[in-house]
Design a protein around this motif. Sequence first.
Motif, PDB file in Angstrom:
ATOM      1  N   ASN A  53       0.819  -1.205   0.000  1.00  0.00           N
ATOM      2  CA  ASN A  53       0.000   0.000   0.000  1.00  0.00           C
ATOM      3  C   ASN A  53       0.856   1.260   0.000  1.00  0.00           C
ATOM      4  N   GLY A  54       2.136   1.115   0.297  1.00  0.00           N
ATOM      5  CA  GLY A  54       3.057   2.242   0.215  1.00  0.00           C
ATOM      6  C   GLY A  54       3.777   2.340  -1.112  1.00  0.00           C
ATOM      7  N   GLY A  55       3.489   1.408  -2.014  1.00  0.00           N
ATOM      8  CA  GLY A  55       4.069   1.473  -3.348  1.00  0.00           C
ATOM      9  C   GLY A  55       5.357   0.704  -3.544  1.00  0.00           C
ATOM     10  N   ILE A  56       5.758  -0.087  -2.577  1.00  0.00           N
ATOM     11  CA  ILE A  56       6.976  -0.897  -2.725  1.00  0.00           C
ATOM     12  C   ILE A  56       6.644  -2.117  -3.582  1.00  0.00           C
ATOM     13  N   THR A  57       7.439  -2.318  -4.631  1.00  0.00           N
ATOM     14  CA  THR A  57       7.177  -3.398  -5.579  1.00  0.00           C
ATOM     15  C   THR A  57       8.196  -4.518  -5.462  1.00  0.00           C
ATOM     16  N   ASN A  58       7.773  -5.699  -5.907  1.00  0.00           N
ATOM     17  CA  ASN A  58       8.637  -6.873  -5.938  1.00  0.00           C
ATOM     18  C   ASN A  58       8.269  -7.666  -7.175  1.00  0.00           C
ATOM     19  N   TYR A  59       9.276  -8.107  -7.923  1.00  0.00           N
ATOM     20  CA  TYR A  59       9.043  -8.826  -9.174  1.00  0.00           C
ATOM     21  C   TYR A  59       9.794 -10.149  -9.199  1.00  0.00           C
ATOM     22  N   ALA A  60       9.208 -11.119  -9.871  1.00  0.00           N
ATOM     23  CA  ALA A  60       9.934 -12.326 -10.186  1.00  0.00           C
ATOM     24  C   ALA A  60      11.040 -11.985 -11.176  1.00  0.00           C
ATOM     25  N   ASP A  61      12.175 -12.670 -11.055  1.00  0.00           N
ATOM     26  CA  ASP A  61      13.297 -12.385 -11.954  1.00  0.00           C
ATOM     27  C   ASP A  61      12.900 -12.551 -13.417  1.00  0.00           C
ATOM     28  N   SER A  62      12.004 -13.478 -13.683  1.00  0.00           N
ATOM     29  CA  SER A  62      11.638 -13.793 -15.066  1.00  0.00           C
ATOM     30  C   SER A  62      10.857 -12.670 -15.751  1.00  0.00           C
ATOM     31  N   VAL A  63      10.304 -11.730 -14.973  1.00  0.00           N
ATOM     32  CA  VAL A  63       9.507 -10.661 -15.570  1.00  0.00           C
ATOM     33  C   VAL A  63      10.106  -9.275 -15.363  1.00  0.00           C
ATOM     34  N   LYS A  64      11.194  -9.188 -14.618  1.00  0.00           N
ATOM     35  CA  LYS A  64      11.815  -7.886 -14.366  1.00  0.00           C
ATOM     36  C   LYS A  64      12.200  -7.212 -15.675  1.00  0.00           C
ATOM     37  N   GLY A  65      11.873  -5.931 -15.770  1.00  0.00           N
ATOM     38  CA  GLY A  65      12.189  -5.176 -16.975  1.00  0.00           C
ATOM     39  C   GLY A  65      11.145  -5.296 -18.068  1.00  0.00           C
ATOM     40  N   ARG A  66      10.209  -6.225 -17.926  1.00  0.00           N
ATOM     41  CA  ARG A  66       9.157  -6.410 -18.930  1.00  0.00           C
ATOM     42  C   ARG A  66       7.761  -6.106 -18.372  1.00  0.00           C
ATOM     43  N   PHE A  67       7.534  -6.444 -17.123  1.00  0.00           N
ATOM     44  CA  PHE A  67       6.226  -6.232 -16.492  1.00  0.00           C
ATOM     45  C   PHE A  67       6.323  -5.084 -15.484  1.00  0.00           C
ATOM     46  N   THR A  68       5.227  -4.353 -15.347  1.00  0.00           N
ATOM     47  CA  THR A  68       5.149  -3.280 -14.361  1.00  0.00           C
ATOM     48  C   THR A  68       3.838  -3.400 -13.590  1.00  0.00           C
ATOM     49  N   ILE A  69       3.951  -3.441 -12.264  1.00  0.00           N
ATOM     50  CA  ILE A  69       2.767  -3.485 -11.419  1.00  0.00           C
ATOM     51  C   ILE A  69       2.525  -2.093 -10.846  1.00  0.00           C
ATOM     52  N   SER A  70       1.252  -1.731 -10.755  1.00  0.00           N
ATOM     53  CA  SER A  70       0.880  -0.446 -10.165  1.00  0.00           C
ATOM     54  C   SER A  70      -0.477  -0.605  -9.495  1.00  0.00           C
ATOM     55  N   ARG A  71      -0.838   0.377  -8.683  1.00  0.00           N
ATOM     56  CA  ARG A  71      -2.141   0.296  -8.034  1.00  0.00           C
ATOM     57  C   ARG A  71      -2.720   1.689  -7.826  1.00  0.00           C
ATOM     58  N   ASP A  72      -4.027   1.744  -7.797  1.00  0.00           N
ATOM     59  CA  ASP A  72      -4.773   2.963  -7.516  1.00  0.00           C
ATOM     60  C   ASP A  72      -5.527   2.707  -6.215  1.00  0.00           C
ATOM     61  N   ASN A  73      -5.020   3.247  -5.121  1.00  0.00           N
ATOM     62  CA  ASN A  73      -5.625   2.962  -3.823  1.00  0.00           C
ATOM     63  C   ASN A  73      -7.039   3.529  -3.709  1.00  0.00           C
ATOM     64  N   ALA A  74      -7.302   4.629  -4.394  1.00  0.00           N
ATOM     65  CA  ALA A  74      -8.640   5.217  -4.346  1.00  0.00           C
ATOM     66  C   ALA A  74      -9.672   4.313  -5.011  1.00  0.00           C
ATOM     67  N   LYS A  75      -9.227   3.546  -5.989  1.00  0.00           N
ATOM     68  CA  LYS A  75     -10.119   2.636  -6.725  1.00  0.00           C
ATOM     69  C   LYS A  75      -9.960   1.189  -6.266  1.00  0.00           C
ATOM     70  N   ASN A  76      -9.062   0.950  -5.307  1.00  0.00           N
ATOM     71  CA  ASN A  76      -8.805  -0.425  -4.835  1.00  0.00           C
ATOM     72  C   ASN A  76      -8.505  -1.356  -6.006  1.00  0.00           C
TER      73      ASN A  76
END
Length: 124
Positions: A53-76
């Motif tokens: 919820n603070g925006g800290i991300t973690n990725y699997a090595d296999s997707v790093k540099g290709r996938f991006t995760i994000s979230r909109d807390n107002a929209k859950n």
Amino acid sequence: QLQLVESGGGLVQPGGSLRQSCAASGTFSGINTMGWYRQAPGKQRELVATITNGGITNYADSVKGRFTISRDNAKNTVYLQMNSLKPEDTAAYYCNVRGIWSGTPPRYYGGDYWGKGTLVTVSS
């Protein structure tokens, strides 16, 4: 207490892109970590990416540099932008929530909640 609805899966050619979204609804006042997991045929479910919820991300090595995760807390809602897709990315993708706050005063519930999954197929 919480329901997750995913959208955005489908068929894409190698090198293409897809954007998935997952909206949470229910009786809660806050969400801790949101993420995406995937399960390919004959394999175990594996982590793709998570975001706190603070925006800290973690990725699997296999997707790093290709996938991006994000979230909109107002929209859950949590998003997964998938670029440079490969055939090995083919899998059912599941949205996950780990931990929610609910009630008055808010109480923390540390369980896992899962969406029903969407299928991503990368093929020419």
